[in-house]
Design a protein around this motif. Structure first.
Motif, PDB file in Angstrom:
ATOM      1  N   GLY A 185       0.791  -1.213   0.000  1.00  0.00           N
ATOM      2  CA  GLY A 185       0.000   0.000   0.000  1.00  0.00           C
ATOM      3  C   GLY A 185       0.826   1.267   0.000  1.00  0.00           C
ATOM      4  N   GLU A 186       0.097   2.368   0.070  1.00  0.00           N
ATOM      5  CA  GLU A 186       0.719   3.693   0.030  1.00  0.00           C
ATOM      6  C   GLU A 186       1.767   3.856   1.123  1.00  0.00           C
ATOM      7  OE1 GLU A 186      -0.592   8.328   0.898  1.00  0.00           O
ATOM      8  OE2 GLU A 186      -2.105   6.776   0.880  1.00  0.00           O
TER       9      GLU A 186
ATOM     10  N   LYS B 124      -0.307   6.232  -5.332  1.00  0.00           N
ATOM     11  CA  LYS B 124      -1.292   5.330  -4.739  1.00  0.00           C
ATOM     12  C   LYS B 124      -2.199   6.080  -3.775  1.00  0.00           C
ATOM     13  CE  LYS B 124       0.928   0.812  -4.992  1.00  0.00           C
ATOM     14  NZ  LYS B 124       1.448  -0.318  -4.206  1.00  0.00           N
ATOM     15  N   GLY B 125      -1.635   7.032  -3.053  1.00  0.00           N
ATOM     16  CA  GLY B 125      -2.434   7.824  -2.130  1.00  0.00           C
ATOM     17  C   GLY B 125      -3.470   8.668  -2.861  1.00  0.00           C
TER      18      GLY B 125
ATOM     19  N   LEU C  99      -4.657   8.048  -6.083  1.00  0.00           N
ATOM     20  CA  LEU C  99      -5.543   7.271  -6.930  1.00  0.00           C
ATOM     21  C   LEU C  99      -6.145   6.037  -6.241  1.00  0.00           C
ATOM     22  CD1 LEU C  99      -3.454   7.312 -10.220  1.00  0.00           C
ATOM     23  CD2 LEU C  99      -5.312   8.845  -9.553  1.00  0.00           C
ATOM     24  N   GLY C 100      -5.613   5.691  -5.111  1.00  0.00           N
ATOM     25  CA  GLY C 100      -6.075   4.492  -4.407  1.00  0.00           C
ATOM     26  C   GLY C 100      -5.025   3.397  -4.491  1.00  0.00           C
ATOM     27  N   ASP C 101      -5.048   2.485  -3.545  1.00  0.00           N
ATOM     28  CA  ASP C 101      -4.029   1.443  -3.453  1.00  0.00           C
ATOM     29  C   ASP C 101      -4.214   0.329  -4.475  1.00  0.00           C
ATOM     30  OD1 ASP C 101      -2.676   2.635  -1.393  1.00  0.00           O
ATOM     31  OD2 ASP C 101      -3.716   1.546   0.194  1.00  0.00           O
ATOM     32  N   ASP C 102      -5.253   0.363  -5.294  1.00  0.00           N
ATOM     33  CA  ASP C 102      -5.544  -0.728  -6.210  1.00  0.00           C
ATOM     34  C   ASP C 102      -4.697  -0.720  -7.476  1.00  0.00           C
ATOM     35  OD1 ASP C 102      -7.459  -1.666  -4.476  1.00  0.00           O
ATOM     36  OD2 ASP C 102      -9.070  -0.519  -5.431  1.00  0.00           O
ATOM     37  N   ILE C 103      -3.850   0.299  -7.681  1.00  0.00           N
ATOM     38  CA  ILE C 103      -3.048   0.341  -8.904  1.00  0.00           C
ATOM     39  C   ILE C 103      -1.770  -0.437  -8.731  1.00  0.00           C
ATOM     40  CG2 ILE C 103      -3.957   2.471  -9.809  1.00  0.00           C
ATOM     41  CD1 ILE C 103      -1.459   3.864  -8.658  1.00  0.00           C
TER      42      ILE C 103
END
Length: 56
Positions: free
Chosen positions: A2-3, A49-50, A52-56
């Motif tokens: 994650g981020e 990631k922060g 756009l979200g952790d899903d990338i």
């Protein structure tokens, strides 16, 4: 990862890279520069990631 994990990993690599660059050995200095650059890349990855979200 994650981020937060990416940012922590980036900080660690930057710190180790900076320490290696203080060496008198040219090869170790080069390794340190590469590791510091890798850490900066991980920092950017964590920031993205922060945003756009952790899903990338």
């Amino acid at each position: 990862m994650g981020e937060l994990g990416d940012k922590i990993k980036g900080n660690i690599n930057e710190a180790i890279g900076k320490a290696k660059q203080m060496s008198d050995d040219p090869e170790t200095k080069a390794d340190g520069a590469a590791q510091e650059a890798k850490g900066k890349g991980e920092q950017v990855k964590g920031k993205v990631k922060g945003l756009l979200g952790d899903d990338i």
